[in-house]
Design a protein around this motif. Structure first.
Motif, short mmCIF file in Angstrom:
data_model
loop_
_atom_site.label_atom_id
_atom_site.label_comp_id
_atom_site.label_asym_id
_atom_site.label_seq_id
_atom_site.Cartn_x
_atom_site.Cartn_y
_atom_site.Cartn_z
N LYS A 138 67.59 49.53 18.69
CA LYS A 138 68.82 50.23 18.30
C LYS A 138 68.53 51.68 17.91
O LYS A 138 69.34 52.57 18.18
CB LYS A 138 69.50 49.50 17.14
CG LYS A 138 70.11 48.18 17.53
CD LYS A 138 70.78 47.53 16.35
CE LYS A 138 71.36 46.17 16.73
NZ LYS A 138 72.00 45.51 15.59
N ALA A 139 67.38 51.93 17.29
CA ALA A 139 67.00 53.30 16.91
C ALA A 139 66.76 54.14 18.16
O ALA A 139 67.18 55.30 18.23
CB ALA A 139 65.77 53.28 16.02
N LEU A 187 71.32 58.51 22.60
CA LEU A 187 72.71 58.98 22.63
C LEU A 187 72.81 60.41 22.11
O LEU A 187 73.62 61.20 22.61
CB LEU A 187 73.60 58.04 21.82
CG LEU A 187 73.82 56.65 22.44
CD1 LEU A 187 74.60 55.75 21.48
CD2 LEU A 187 74.54 56.75 23.77
N LEU A 188 71.99 60.75 21.13
CA LEU A 188 71.95 62.14 20.67
C LEU A 188 71.41 63.05 21.76
O LEU A 188 71.82 64.20 21.88
CB LEU A 188 71.11 62.26 19.40
CG LEU A 188 71.67 61.63 18.14
CD1 LEU A 188 70.66 61.72 17.01
CD2 LEU A 188 72.98 62.28 17.74
N THR A 204 72.80 66.99 24.45
CA THR A 204 72.01 68.21 24.59
C THR A 204 71.30 68.22 25.93
O THR A 204 70.10 68.02 26.00
CB THR A 204 70.98 68.34 23.45
OG1 THR A 204 70.18 67.16 23.45
CG2 THR A 204 71.63 68.51 22.11
N PRO A 205 72.02 68.46 27.02
CA PRO A 205 71.42 68.35 28.34
C PRO A 205 70.52 69.51 28.76
O PRO A 205 69.82 69.40 29.73
CB PRO A 205 72.63 68.25 29.26
CG PRO A 205 73.69 68.99 28.55
CD PRO A 205 73.44 68.75 27.09
N PHE A 206 70.54 70.64 28.07
CA PHE A 206 69.69 71.77 28.45
C PHE A 206 68.42 71.70 27.62
O PHE A 206 68.43 72.04 26.45
CB PHE A 206 70.40 73.10 28.22
CG PHE A 206 71.62 73.24 29.07
CD1 PHE A 206 71.51 73.33 30.43
CD2 PHE A 206 72.87 73.25 28.50
CE1 PHE A 206 72.63 73.45 31.23
CE2 PHE A 206 73.99 73.36 29.28
CZ PHE A 206 73.88 73.47 30.65
N TYR A 207 67.32 71.28 28.20
CA TYR A 207 66.14 70.91 27.43
C TYR A 207 65.56 72.05 26.62
O TYR A 207 65.47 71.97 25.41
CB TYR A 207 65.06 70.30 28.32
CG TYR A 207 63.99 69.74 27.45
CD1 TYR A 207 64.17 68.53 26.81
CD2 TYR A 207 62.84 70.46 27.18
CE1 TYR A 207 63.24 68.02 25.96
CE2 TYR A 207 61.90 69.95 26.33
CZ TYR A 207 62.10 68.74 25.72
OH TYR A 207 61.18 68.25 24.85
N PHE A 232 64.35 60.85 22.57
CA PHE A 232 65.24 62.00 22.68
C PHE A 232 64.89 62.90 23.86
O PHE A 232 65.74 63.15 24.71
CB PHE A 232 65.22 62.77 21.35
CG PHE A 232 66.18 63.91 21.30
CD1 PHE A 232 67.52 63.69 21.07
CD2 PHE A 232 65.74 65.20 21.50
CE1 PHE A 232 68.41 64.74 21.02
CE2 PHE A 232 66.62 66.26 21.45
CZ PHE A 232 67.96 66.03 21.21
N PRO A 233 63.64 63.43 23.99
CA PRO A 233 63.37 64.31 25.13
C PRO A 233 63.32 63.59 26.47
O PRO A 233 63.43 64.23 27.51
CB PRO A 233 62.00 64.93 24.79
CG PRO A 233 61.36 63.96 23.89
CD PRO A 233 62.48 63.33 23.10
N ILE A 234 63.18 62.27 26.44
CA ILE A 234 63.20 61.53 27.70
C ILE A 234 64.64 61.40 28.20
O ILE A 234 64.92 61.54 29.39
CB ILE A 234 62.54 60.15 27.52
CG1 ILE A 234 61.04 60.33 27.31
CG2 ILE A 234 62.82 59.25 28.72
CD1 ILE A 234 60.32 59.08 26.88
N THR A 235 65.58 61.16 27.30
CA THR A 235 66.98 60.97 27.69
C THR A 235 67.65 62.28 28.09
O THR A 235 68.42 62.31 29.03
CB THR A 235 67.77 60.35 26.53
OG1 THR A 235 67.14 59.15 26.15
CG2 THR A 235 69.19 60.06 26.94
#
Length: 166
Positions: free
Chosen positions: A56-57, A63-64, A68-71, A95-98
């Motif tokens: 879940k984490a 989801l966060l 923020t699609p512009f890495y 986060f950076p993978i998504t």
């Protein structure tokens, strides 16, 4: 006086016409992302994630990453902020993978394989020089090497799985 049918004319047309559209779009997106980021302060995010554990984490952090699609201009600094805020590293890496995966998949529209498209979208931000510079601020070189190795193997598995298995 240039014709759009010529290579020079189409280049000049692209530079002025499409360049202005891209600049307006980027300005709007950066403003929107900055506005949304004002609601996701690191300590509040950490407090929210402290009560969520396990898969879940990872889903919550992913989801966060979607917003923020512009890495390099948004997700990278947020990733560093998550690490500095003490969010567990395993969860933080979700986060950076998504984030790059949710970008538009124009390559699929050009009939490129789904695995190749996903690999391209993951490899460009995850294995780039700016990414390594950002990671140096919060990780030791040995851990960065492990990240690069793991990301490369994962990306190759994605290509294999989506292009040849499905």
């Amino acid at each position: 006086g240039l014709s759009v049918a010529t290579q020079l004319g189409s280049s000049v047309h692209f530079f002025f016409y499409d360049g202005i559209k891209i600049l307006i779009l980027l300005s709007f997106m950066i403003f929107t992302i900055s506005y949304l980021r004002s609601y996701f302060q690191l300590q509040k995010t950490k407090a929210m994630l402290e009560h969520i554990h396990g898969p879940k984490a990872h889903i919550a952090v992913s989801l966060l990453g979607i917003i923020t699609p512009f890495y390099s201009c948004s997700s990278g600094p947020i990733f560093i902020g998550f690490v500095e805020a003490g969010i567990p590293l395993g969860v933080t890496f979700s986060f950076p993978i998504t984030s790059p995966i949710v970008n538009e998949e124009a390559l699929v529209g050009k009939r490129e394989g789904l695995g190749t498209t996903l690999a391209f979208m993951m490899a460009v931000p995850a294995l780039s020089v700016p990414e390594m510079v950002l990671l140096q601020k919060v990780m030791k070189p040995r851990l960065i090497a492990c990240f690069v190795f793991t990301a490369t193997i994962g990306i190759l598995l994605v290509v294999w799985m989506f292009n040849w298995v499905f």
